[in-house]
Each structure stands twice: as structure tokens, then as C-alpha cells.
Design a protein around this motif. Structure first.
Motif, PDB file in Angstrom:
ATOM      1  N   THR A 186       0.807  -1.213   0.000  1.00 30.69           N
ATOM      2  CA  THR A 186       0.000   0.000   0.000  1.00 30.69           C
ATOM      3  C   THR A 186       0.848   1.275   0.000  1.00 30.69           C
ATOM      4  OG1 THR A 186      -0.187  -0.102   2.407  1.00 30.69           O
ATOM      5  CG2 THR A 186      -1.972  -1.099   1.122  1.00 30.69           C
ATOM      6  N   THR A 214      -5.623  -1.062  -6.205  1.00 27.71           N
ATOM      7  CA  THR A 214      -5.474  -0.102  -5.115  1.00 27.71           C
ATOM      8  C   THR A 214      -6.274  -0.558  -3.895  1.00 27.71           C
ATOM      9  OG1 THR A 214      -7.347   1.284  -5.789  1.00 27.71           O
ATOM     10  CG2 THR A 214      -5.183   1.779  -6.748  1.00 27.71           C
ATOM     11  N   SER A 215      -5.825  -0.121  -2.736  1.00 29.48           N
ATOM     12  CA  SER A 215      -6.505  -0.461  -1.490  1.00 29.48           C
ATOM     13  C   SER A 215      -6.525   0.767  -0.591  1.00 29.48           C
ATOM     14  CB  SER A 215      -5.796  -1.624  -0.788  1.00 29.48           C
ATOM     15  OG  SER A 215      -6.461  -1.985   0.407  1.00 29.48           O
ATOM     16  N   ASN A 216      -7.653   1.454  -0.593  1.00 27.95           N
ATOM     17  CA  ASN A 216      -7.821   2.687   0.189  1.00 27.95           C
ATOM     18  C   ASN A 216      -6.740   3.720  -0.133  1.00 27.95           C
ATOM     19  OD1 ASN A 216     -10.148   1.763   1.336  1.00 27.95           O
ATOM     20  ND2 ASN A 216      -9.293   1.412   3.377  1.00 27.95           N
ATOM     21  N   ALA A 217      -6.540   3.958  -1.421  1.00 23.74           N
ATOM     22  CA  ALA A 217      -5.601   5.000  -1.836  1.00 23.74           C
ATOM     23  C   ALA A 217      -6.079   6.386  -1.401  1.00 23.74           C
ATOM     24  CB  ALA A 217      -5.406   4.960  -3.350  1.00 23.74           C
ATOM     25  N   TRP A 218      -7.370   6.526  -1.109  1.00 18.10           N
ATOM     26  CA  TRP A 218      -7.894   7.807  -0.624  1.00 18.10           C
ATOM     27  C   TRP A 218      -7.357   8.150   0.762  1.00 18.10           C
ATOM     28  CZ3 TRP A 218     -10.322   7.916   4.053  1.00 18.10           C
ATOM     29  CH2 TRP A 218     -10.807   6.703   4.552  1.00 18.10           C
ATOM     30  N   TYR A 228      -8.946  10.456  -6.594  1.00 16.46           N
ATOM     31  CA  TYR A 228      -7.555  10.879  -6.403  1.00 16.46           C
ATOM     32  C   TYR A 228      -6.623  10.282  -7.452  1.00 16.46           C
ATOM     33  CZ  TYR A 228      -9.554  12.546  -2.144  1.00 16.46           C
ATOM     34  OH  TYR A 228     -10.355  13.217  -1.257  1.00 16.46           O
ATOM     35  N   ALA A 269     -10.100  -0.923  -7.577  1.00 16.34           N
ATOM     36  CA  ALA A 269     -10.160  -0.710  -6.130  1.00 16.34           C
ATOM     37  C   ALA A 269     -10.763  -1.937  -5.461  1.00 16.34           C
ATOM     38  CB  ALA A 269     -11.001   0.516  -5.801  1.00 16.34           C
ATOM     39  N   ASP A 302     -11.341   5.818  -4.009  1.00 15.73           N
ATOM     40  CA  ASP A 302     -10.008   5.993  -4.598  1.00 15.73           C
ATOM     41  C   ASP A 302     -10.057   6.778  -5.906  1.00 15.73           C
ATOM     42  OD1 ASP A 302      -9.148   4.435  -2.507  1.00 15.73           O
ATOM     43  OD2 ASP A 302      -8.366   2.798  -3.738  1.00 15.73           O
ATOM     44  N   GLN A 350       0.313   5.288  -3.467  1.00 17.41           N
ATOM     45  CA  GLN A 350      -0.519   4.591  -4.455  1.00 17.41           C
ATOM     46  C   GLN A 350      -0.994   5.567  -5.531  1.00 17.41           C
ATOM     47  OE1 GLN A 350      -3.432   1.535  -3.075  1.00 17.41           O
ATOM     48  NE2 GLN A 350      -2.815   2.202  -1.014  1.00 17.41           N
ATOM     49  N   ARG A 351      -1.363   6.766  -5.110  1.00 15.47           N
ATOM     50  CA  ARG A 351      -1.789   7.781  -6.072  1.00 15.47           C
ATOM     51  C   ARG A 351      -0.654   8.115  -7.045  1.00 15.47           C
ATOM     52  NH1 ARG A 351      -4.639  12.326  -2.156  1.00 15.47           N
ATOM     53  NH2 ARG A 351      -5.749  10.887  -0.760  1.00 15.47           N
TER      54      ARG A 351
END
Length: 600
Positions: free
Chosen positions: A478, A502-506, A544, A535, A541, A517-518
Motif C-alpha cells: 500500500t 489499489t486499497s484505500n488510496a484515498w 484521487y 479498487a 479511490d 498509491q496515487r
């Protein structure tokens, strides 16, 4: 963190014409013979009654034989060495299984453990146990392979079929019951209107109360159908609008009473109308419902006044885990169980290791001293015993271990799972550099899977290979390093498609504080080569990530979800999912409304 303000949420709901769902009232229960309940209650000692209130974790895969480490854990927590001794010492009413406690290694093992614990509980004439688990499916699931996987609440709502959600719950309940688990702490009834929520997210069906209510009611029916399991709607009065995880702090919800009625209440009302067996409390402060600032679990105005009084619920109420900081801060272990019972709770879930003796004695002494009237104690015990009667535990509580392979993970269940999961995948973007569509790609494409979740990446690559693709996996975690990002960028030239899981890129507070990740997705998209982000947690996600990267929301990292993603990537099936949540932009405005979704 992205937060959609309540005014924006209410405007978005109004724009979709959403109508708050009212579930059909469940048929009145048939008259049942309650003599079993009355007989047990009449002959119980005070110590046995107090024991019925507790649902605790135990360490070990067997009731009487444990490893040295598991014995040490049991001794530290309870002063005795084995799960069977814990049940006997406290006259327990319930046990909860966890993988980290060594309880759930294989289906037949679980069934044997359940049988031996039930034998222990009933050996001296006591009532059988409520044996529970958190089998929400998706990111919160306890049953090991070959148990049937489902992708979780938000994915099920994305597919748009309450019938499918009901079927998923029915299959899950059938497999739980086969291994002796008769109480499931699901479905989640929280309405996730806060995109910065660190603990609910994809566990919630929707940010729309009407949608959440429909799916909660459907799953209650599925779990409790026939010889199913006791379902538990959680977390009352609603954990969907918080940026604090109640495992680690005390969330404060600032909804007005009207906002609570509009946003949080509908799924719980629907659960009650559907005949829910159990409701779980939340360790949250809602001052509009109780101005004293006491967590809901300990609040008589919220549990006794609102849930039992105004909503008319007279079933079992269970606390969320009592080892969580949301209920422990400001209250010692001797006061928490007493205050919870005075508030109107029946079951006390998972005391912190080492607190059980203190909590058990605190309740016992509160009854002896008259702080808790014994008639009040009897009402809780009666509700718990009635639930055991309702769930068919009054006769033979044992399960047939030999039958387990004929129920758990059978082909019919696996086929149903894939059929239910395929329509959950939601496409939000499909335009690459120059405005060309990225997906679908040829099934024989060369694909590099760059993944924050190693297991999901391996599952997706395997599914792509099954379709004829050449798929490689680059696990980056991550928080991908500069070297990992550079290697992924370099690999784009040799591949037809780069898929970034992605995994909780926010979440740049907890999951990915540097936003790496972003950055990974941005640098890959900048190459001009086709890039698609998938996601496996929250769809948030997408706000972003660059618009020149495609985006799919899977809502789940399960193997079955990755198979569905693979078929969407290659065009074997079109994406059919529709967003069940509002996705906010970084400024809190609505980026994508409920119902958004592309197809091809």
C-alpha cells in the motif's frame, strides 16, 4: 480525507428520487412452547444467569487440547487453560470464534470444536451455547476455505439485486450452521455517508438509506431463513458518519435527531420489521440522542428509550466488543458491563483479556447489591434463552461432522457465488490518453498486475491466465517504494495493459500517508500506455487518480471478485455494477452519484 457533507448527501438523495424504504412487516411468530425457557430460568443460580450474558473469545482449535501458547492465552485471560474450562468456569451463554484465536482452521475442525463446547455447556444440565462469528462476507469473514466466499455488502448492493443478497446470506447461514455456528454478527446496517469513515466503508450497503434498508432486510431474511442463524444488525444507532474507528477512540456523531431519523434509522427499522433476532450497539457518542455524551452501548436513552421504547424492539441486544477503546475510555471494566445492562443490553461481547473476572464479578455484585434488579437480569436471560429456543438449540445442539463436506463449499454454492459476484464489478472510467477506450482488452493480452494486495493480485493474474492472457504480478504494497514505481513504469512498454490494484488510496492518514498509491497510478498513466486501477476496498479511490486511467470498483479482494474483474477486463462479461454510494471529489462535491456506472 474525502467527506461528503450531509447537505450534499441529502441533495444527492433527493435528486435520485430516493424514497426511504419501509420493509414489509414480518409475519407474527407462531405460538411456541416456552416451557423450556421457563424451566431453565427457574432452576438457574444467580451465577449461571450472569454467565448467560457473556459471549467471549477462547483460544484453541479443540475444546480440551490446546497448544502451549493457547493455554497461556487462556490462562492470562481467564485463569484456566482450555476453551472447555472457560465455558465451565463462567457458565457461559456464548462463545465467538476468531482465526487469530486458533478457532477456525478447517470446516470439520470447527464443527468438532462446536460440538465439544456444546457438550461442555450442556453437560451439567445447562442450556446450549450461542456460538457466533463475524461472517459479514467480503473484508470481514472468519470461515476458512473451502467455505463459500461472497464479496460483501457494498458489492452486493452494486449488483442491484436484493434476491441475490438474500441468497448469499442463505448460503452463508447454511454453511455456518453446518459447523455449529448459530449466531452471525451481520448484516451491517450503517449508512456510510462519510467517505472518510475508517472502519465501515465497503461493509455498508450504501450511502442511501433506502438502499441500505432494502438490503439489510433481504439479508436478515436470508440468514434467518428456516434453520438458519441468528442475524445481528449493527451498529446501532448508526456508525456510518465518522472519521474515528471505535476500536481505537470514541467517535462522535453530530447528526441532529432529524438527520438520524432520515439517514441512520431506516436500515434498523427495516431490520426490526424483518424480524431481526439481534441488534448490536455502537461505541459512539450521539449527543442529539443522549446529551450526556455517554457511548450508545451504555446509554439508557438510546438503548432503553430509543431502540426498545420508540422503535419497539424487544429482541436480544448485544454490545459491540468490550475490548474496544470506544467503550473503555472513561469507564473501568467494573462499570462497563453494569452500565450496559442498565441501559437495556442483554449480551456482553468479548471482554478484554484479563477483564472477564472483574466484569463477571461486577455484574454479580450489582445484582446482589440491588443496583441491577434480579427481574431485570431475568429479562435478559429470558431473551437469550428464547433466542436459543427459536434457533432450534433446545434439542440436540450437536452437528453432524460427517455432513460438513456435503454442505460447506459445495459446487452448487460456488457456482451461485460466482453468479452473484459477476454483476458487482462497477466501471467508473474507461478513457485513456487521447480519449480512446481502454477496456475491454483481448483475452490473450499481456497484462502486468501491480498490486497493493498480494493475494488479490495473484488471484487476478491466475484468472486472466485462465482466459489465455499472459499475466505477471508485481506486489508493491500500500506504500510502493520509488524503486517499485520505477519498475512498474518500465514494464508498461512490454505489456498491453497495466492493472493497478489499489486499497484505500484515498486514505492518506492511515493506509498510505505519503499518497504513494496515487503517485504510482499517476506515473503509470503518464506513460501514455493503457492503465486501469481496480479498487479492492472503497470506490472513493477514483477521486484521487488521473482521469486518463481506467477505473473499476470491485469492493472486495476475494478470489471470486478477482475472477469477476478478470472477465470484465477481457470483455467476457460487461460491467453491470452501479455505485451504491456517493463518491465525493476532494472538495466534498459529488463526483459520481449513486447509480453511476459504465458498461461496454
Amino acid at each position: 480525507m474525502p467527506v461528503i457533507h450531509r447537505r450534499s448527501f441529502l441533495r444527492a438523495a433527493a435528486a435520485t428520487g430516493a424514497i426511504l424504504f419501509v420493509a414489509p412487516r414480518a409475519a407474527a411468530d407462531e405460538e411456541v412452547d416456552t416451557s423450556w425457557v421457563e424451566e431453565h430460568l427457574a432452576r438457574m443460580t444467580l451465577e449461571q444467569k450472569v454467565g448467560q450474558l457473556f459471549v467471549v473469545q477462547v483460544y484453541g482449535a479443540e475444546a480440551d487440547t490446546v497448544t502451549a501458547a493457547q493455554r497461556a492465552s487462556n490462562l492470562a485471560a481467564y485463569g484456566v487453560g482450555t476453551p472447555a474450562e472457560v465455558v465451565r468456569k463462567y457458565h457461559l451463554g456464548g462463545v465467538i470464534y476468531f482465526a487469530w484465536a486458533g478457532n477456525v482452521n478447517a470446516p470439520e475442525q470447527i464443527a468438532r470444536l462446536s460440538n465439544d463446547l456444546q457438550r461442555t455447556a450442556t453437560g451439567d444440565g445447562g442450556p446450549p451455547l450461542l456460538i457466533s462469528a463475524d461472517q459479514e462476507t467480503g473484508i470481514v469473514a472468519r470461515m476458512p476455505a473451502p467455505a463459500t466466499q461472497f464479496p460483501g455488502a457494498q458489492a452486493l448492493a452494486a449488483a442491484g439485486s436484493t434476491n441475490a443478497a438474500r441468497e448469499a446470506a442463505r448460503i452463508t447461514a447454511r454453511e455456518l450452521r453446518a459447523v455449529g455456528i448459530n449466531q452471525n454478527f451481520a448484516p451491517v446496517a450503517d449508512v456510510n455517508i462519510n467517505a472518510g469513515n475508517p472502519v465501515i466503508g465497503v461493509r455498508s450497503f450504501s450511502s442511501d438509506p433506502a438502499i441500505a434498508a432494502e438490503y439489510v432486510a433481504a439479508q436478515v431474511a436470508g440468514y434467518q431463513h428456516g434453520e438458519g442463524v441468528a442475524a445481528a444488525a449493527k451498529h446501532f444507532p448508526g456508525h456510518g458518519d465518522t472519521t474515528t474507528d471505535s476500536h481505537y477512540g470514541v467517535p462522535e456523531i453530530d447528526h441532529t435527531r432529524q438527520e438520524w431519523e432520515t439517514i441512520d434509522a431506516p436500515p434498523f427499522r427495516a431490520a426490526i420489521e424483518a424480524g431481526i433476532d439481534v441488534i448490536m450497539t455502537a461505541h459512539i457518542v450521539v449527543e442529539s440522542l443522549d446529551p450526556t455524551g455517554v457511548p450508545a452501548t451504555l446509554s439508557e436513552p438510546i438503548i432503553g428509550g430509543l431502540l426498545r421504547g420508540e422503535l419497539g424492539y424487544d429482541g436480544v441486544v448485544i454490545t459491540d466488543a468490550l475490548n474496544m477503546e470506544g467503550v473503555r475510555q472513561g469507564f473501568g471494566p467494573a462499570r462497563v458491563p453494569v452500565l450496559a445492562l442498565l441501559a437495556g443490553v442483554d449480551q456482553l461481547l468479548v471482554p478484554k483479556d484479563g477483564d472477564m473476572d472483574v466484569m463477571y464479578q461486577a455484574v454479580l455484585q450489582a445484582v446482589l447489591a440491588g443496583e441491577i434488579d434480579e427481574e431485570r437480569l431475568d429479562r435478559s436471560v429470558e431473551r437469550i434463552l428464547t433466542l436459543k429456543l427459536k434457533r432450534g438449540l433446545t434439542g440436540e445442539a450437536q452437528v453432524d461432522v460427517g455432513r460438513v463436506p456435503r454442505v460447506v463449499g459445495i459446487r452448487a454454492h460456488q457456482v451461485a457465488s460466482q453468479r452473484i459476484t459477476d454483476p458487482t464489478v462497477t466501471a467508473l472510467r474507461n478513457t485513456g490518453p487521447g480519449g480512446a477506450a481502454i477496456l475491454p482488452v483481448s483475452p490473450t493480452s499481456r497484462v502486468n498486475v501491480v498490486t497493493a494486495n498480494t493475494a488479490a493480485g495473484n488471484d487476478l493474474a491466475a484468472a486472466l491466465r485462465d482466459q489465455g492472457a499472459t499475466a505477471t504480478v508485481q506486489a508493491v504494497g500500500t506504500r510502493p517504494s520509488d524503486a517499485a514505481i520505477a519498475a512498474a513504469v518500465q514494464a508498461t512498454a512490454a505489456n498491453d495493459l497495466t492493472v493497478v490494484i489499489t486499497s484505500n488510496a484515498w486514505d492518506i492518514v492511515t493506509t498510505d500517508p505519503e499518497g504513494r498509491q496515487r503517485r504510482l497510478v499517476a506515473e503509470l498513466a503518464a506513460t501514455g500506455r493503457p492503465v486501469v486501477a481496480v479498487a479492492v476496498r472503497n470506490a472513493y479511490d477514483v477521486a484521487y487518480l488521473p482521469e486518463t486511467a481506467g477505473f473499476l470498483a470491485a469492493y472486495s479482494s476475494t478470489t471470486v471478485s478477482m475472477r469477476s474483474v478478470a472477465t470484465v477486463l477481457t470483455g467476457t462479461i460487461p460491467p453491470e455494477g452501479r455505485l451504491p454510494v456517493v463518491v465525493p471529489a476532494a472538495d466534498g462535491s459529488v463526483l459520481y452519484p449513486v447509480g453511476h456506472g459504465l458498461t461496454w
